[in-house]
Design a protein around this motif. Structure first.
Motif, short mmCIF file in Angstrom:
data_model
loop_
_atom_site.label_atom_id
_atom_site.label_comp_id
_atom_site.label_asym_id
_atom_site.label_seq_id
_atom_site.Cartn_x
_atom_site.Cartn_y
_atom_site.Cartn_z
N SER B 12 5.04 3.19 -3.59
CA SER B 12 5.71 2.47 -2.70
C SER B 12 7.21 2.18 -2.99
CB SER B 12 5.03 0.77 -2.96
OG SER B 12 5.97 -0.08 -2.30
N ASN B 13 7.81 1.60 -1.96
CA ASN B 13 9.34 1.40 -2.24
C ASN B 13 9.56 0.07 -2.45
OD1 ASN B 13 10.18 4.31 -1.74
ND2 ASN B 13 9.85 3.71 0.68
N GLU B 14 10.56 -0.52 -3.11
CA GLU B 14 10.70 -1.61 -3.37
C GLU B 14 10.93 -2.31 -2.16
OE1 GLU B 14 14.22 -1.64 -5.95
OE2 GLU B 14 13.90 -3.69 -6.70
N GLU B 15 10.60 -3.80 -2.09
CA GLU B 15 10.58 -4.57 -1.20
C GLU B 15 9.48 -4.35 0.04
OE1 GLU B 15 14.34 -6.01 -0.05
OE2 GLU B 15 15.09 -6.49 -2.08
N GLU B 16 8.76 -3.42 -0.04
CA GLU B 16 7.66 -3.01 0.89
C GLU B 16 6.76 -3.57 0.63
OE1 GLU B 16 9.61 0.96 2.98
OE2 GLU B 16 7.77 1.07 1.95
N PRO B 17 5.50 -3.99 1.53
CA PRO B 17 4.23 -4.41 1.06
C PRO B 17 3.46 -3.47 0.63
CG PRO B 17 4.48 -4.38 3.48
CD PRO B 17 5.79 -3.93 2.96
N VAL B 18 2.52 -3.60 -0.29
CA VAL B 18 1.62 -2.66 -0.86
C VAL B 18 0.19 -3.21 -0.63
CG1 VAL B 18 0.93 -1.40 -2.85
CG2 VAL B 18 3.28 -2.01 -2.57
N HIS B 19 -0.58 -2.25 -0.03
CA HIS B 19 -1.97 -2.61 0.01
C HIS B 19 -2.94 -1.61 -1.14
CE1 HIS B 19 -1.75 -4.83 3.88
NE2 HIS B 19 -0.72 -4.65 3.53
N SER B 71 -12.46 -4.41 -0.90
CA SER B 71 -11.66 -5.47 -0.81
C SER B 71 -10.11 -4.52 -0.87
CB SER B 71 -11.60 -6.56 -1.97
OG SER B 71 -11.69 -5.76 -2.91
N THR B 72 -9.04 -5.54 -0.62
CA THR B 72 -7.78 -4.71 -0.70
C THR B 72 -6.75 -6.02 -1.50
OG1 THR B 72 -8.06 -3.61 1.21
CG2 THR B 72 -5.78 -4.03 0.53
N LEU B 73 -5.88 -5.59 -2.34
CA LEU B 73 -5.03 -6.25 -2.86
C LEU B 73 -3.83 -6.08 -2.37
CD1 LEU B 73 -4.37 -8.19 -5.55
CD2 LEU B 73 -3.57 -6.32 -6.78
N ILE B 74 -3.16 -7.11 -1.96
CA ILE B 74 -1.68 -7.08 -0.89
C ILE B 74 -0.54 -7.73 -1.91
CG2 ILE B 74 -0.64 -7.77 1.06
CD1 ILE B 74 -3.46 -7.94 2.09
N LEU B 75 0.38 -6.93 -2.22
CA LEU B 75 1.67 -7.38 -2.82
C LEU B 75 2.42 -7.50 -1.66
CD1 LEU B 75 1.95 -5.22 -6.04
CD2 LEU B 75 0.77 -7.34 -5.70
N HIS B 76 2.66 -8.67 -1.42
CA HIS B 76 3.85 -8.57 -0.15
C HIS B 76 5.19 -7.98 0.06
CE1 HIS B 76 0.66 -11.27 1.75
NE2 HIS B 76 0.53 -11.81 0.51
N ARG B 77 5.82 -8.09 -1.21
CA ARG B 77 7.18 -7.25 -1.42
C ARG B 77 7.28 -6.69 -2.87
NH1 ARG B 77 11.95 -10.85 -0.23
NH2 ARG B 77 13.22 -8.75 -0.36
N ALA B 78 6.85 -5.46 -2.90
CA ALA B 78 6.88 -4.81 -4.15
C ALA B 78 8.26 -4.81 -4.97
CB ALA B 78 6.42 -3.30 -4.09
N THR B 79 8.16 -5.24 -5.90
CA THR B 79 9.30 -4.95 -6.88
C THR B 79 9.20 -3.82 -7.84
OG1 THR B 79 8.83 -6.64 -8.76
CG2 THR B 79 9.90 -7.41 -6.70
N GLY B 102 -8.79 2.34 -12.50
CA GLY B 102 -7.62 1.59 -11.93
C GLY B 102 -6.63 2.45 -10.97
N THR B 103 -5.59 1.78 -10.39
CA THR B 103 -4.72 2.76 -9.43
C THR B 103 -3.23 2.50 -10.24
OG1 THR B 103 -5.89 2.30 -7.62
CG2 THR B 103 -3.58 2.68 -7.22
N ARG B 104 -2.68 3.41 -10.45
CA ARG B 104 -1.31 3.33 -11.10
C ARG B 104 -0.30 3.38 -9.87
NH1 ARG B 104 0.99 4.36 -15.65
NH2 ARG B 104 -1.27 5.22 -16.48
N LEU B 105 0.28 2.35 -9.68
CA LEU B 105 1.37 1.97 -8.67
C LEU B 105 2.70 2.43 -9.05
CD1 LEU B 105 2.05 0.66 -5.89
CD2 LEU B 105 2.19 -1.35 -7.00
N LEU B 106 3.40 3.13 -8.40
CA LEU B 106 4.68 3.69 -8.52
C LEU B 106 5.61 2.91 -7.60
CD1 LEU B 106 4.03 7.35 -9.30
CD2 LEU B 106 4.39 5.82 -11.09
N VAL B 107 6.61 2.27 -7.90
CA VAL B 107 7.42 1.44 -7.03
C VAL B 107 8.88 2.19 -7.43
CG1 VAL B 107 8.48 -0.57 -6.47
CG2 VAL B 107 6.15 -0.56 -7.18
N SER B 108 9.50 2.62 -6.16
CA SER B 108 10.72 3.41 -6.07
C SER B 108 11.90 2.40 -5.78
CB SER B 108 10.80 4.63 -5.15
OG SER B 108 9.80 5.44 -5.71
N PRO B 109 13.02 2.71 -6.38
CA PRO B 109 14.01 1.58 -5.82
C PRO B 109 14.37 1.97 -4.32
CG PRO B 109 14.67 2.86 -7.67
CD PRO B 109 13.21 3.37 -7.33
#
Lengths: 116, 109
Positions: B12-19, B71-79, B102-109
């Motif tokens: 995901s990119n920073e500040e974007e939602p993640v499902h 089910s879906t976990l929603i992060l509204h604005r990824a940091t 699990g799921t490894r979530l990578l967040v890019s700036p």
């Protein structure tokens, strides 16, 4: 703030040493605590359930004589890795939950054990 | 406890939602759906849980399918601090938790 405290956070010791890890619930009483271990890039594996005032319940394949668990009070469980060897090197994590209702598990920050 | 299936990793990119999806087709009627996450070199952290209805808290939202098989976990604005391994776990009784991969979530700036 943290509600489960684990100590020490890191241990490096020689092969053959016994190592004790403490897990404390800070502001609640926990009749049950859980011990996990985690190898690098792997998921958590449940080792045992620690029961206050009675014997721990070990998961299949976990040596109870190797990993001694004592839960002497409602806020403290200890895991002792006896005569540790390099293959016991791992990340050990404990958890506890408040009793009643649908309370989540709270985890300690883990203990990284390195046996030389 | 019934098994869950999650993607190994997501980006995901920073500040974007993640499902973050989770499949649990063998869920029983008494299974709660729990989400925990683990940041590097730390113990897991509780995120959210639910039974049938969607749930919201300060960390995330949990959307549960009507048949409860997913089910879906929603992060509204990824940091950047949300970069972690996210675990979806089914549990009855809120006792011992059995962790999957699990799921490894990578967040890019």
């Amino acid at each position: 703030g943290a509600v489960v405290s684990q100590h020490p956070s890191r241990v490096i010791c020689k092969s053959g040493t016994s190592v004790k890890i403490e897990c404390r619930s800070l502001d609640f009483q926990a009749t049950t605590m859980f011990w996990y271990r985690q190898f690098p890039k792997k998921s958590l594996m449940l080792m045992a359930t620690s029961n206050e005032g009675s014997k721990a319940t070990y998961e299949q394949g976990v040596e109870k004589d190797k990993f001694l668990i004592n839960h002497a009070s409602l806020t403290l469980s200890t895991l002792t890795v006896t005569s540790a060897h390099p293959e016991d090197s791992s990340f050990y994590i404990c958890s506890a939950r408040r009793t009643g209702g649908d309370q989540p598990q709270h985890f300690g920050d883990g203990t990284r054990l390195s046996i030389l | 406890d019934a098994k869950t299936t999650q993607p190994n990793s997501m980006e995901s990119n920073e500040e974007e939602p993640v499902h973050l999806p989770c499949n649990h087709s063998t869920i029983s009627g008494t299974d709660y759906i729990h989400w925990y996450r683990q940041l590097p070199s730390q113990g897991p952290e509780y995120v959210i849980h639910g039974l049938t209805s969607n749930v919201n808290n300060r960390m995330a939202s949990l959307a549960i399918a009507e048949d409860r098989k997913s089910s879906t976990l929603i992060l509204h604005r990824a940091t950047l601090r949300d970069a972690a391994v996210y675990y979806c776990i089914l549990n009855t009784g809120f006792q011992k938790l059995v962790f999957g991969t699990g799921t490894r979530l990578l967040v890019s700036p």
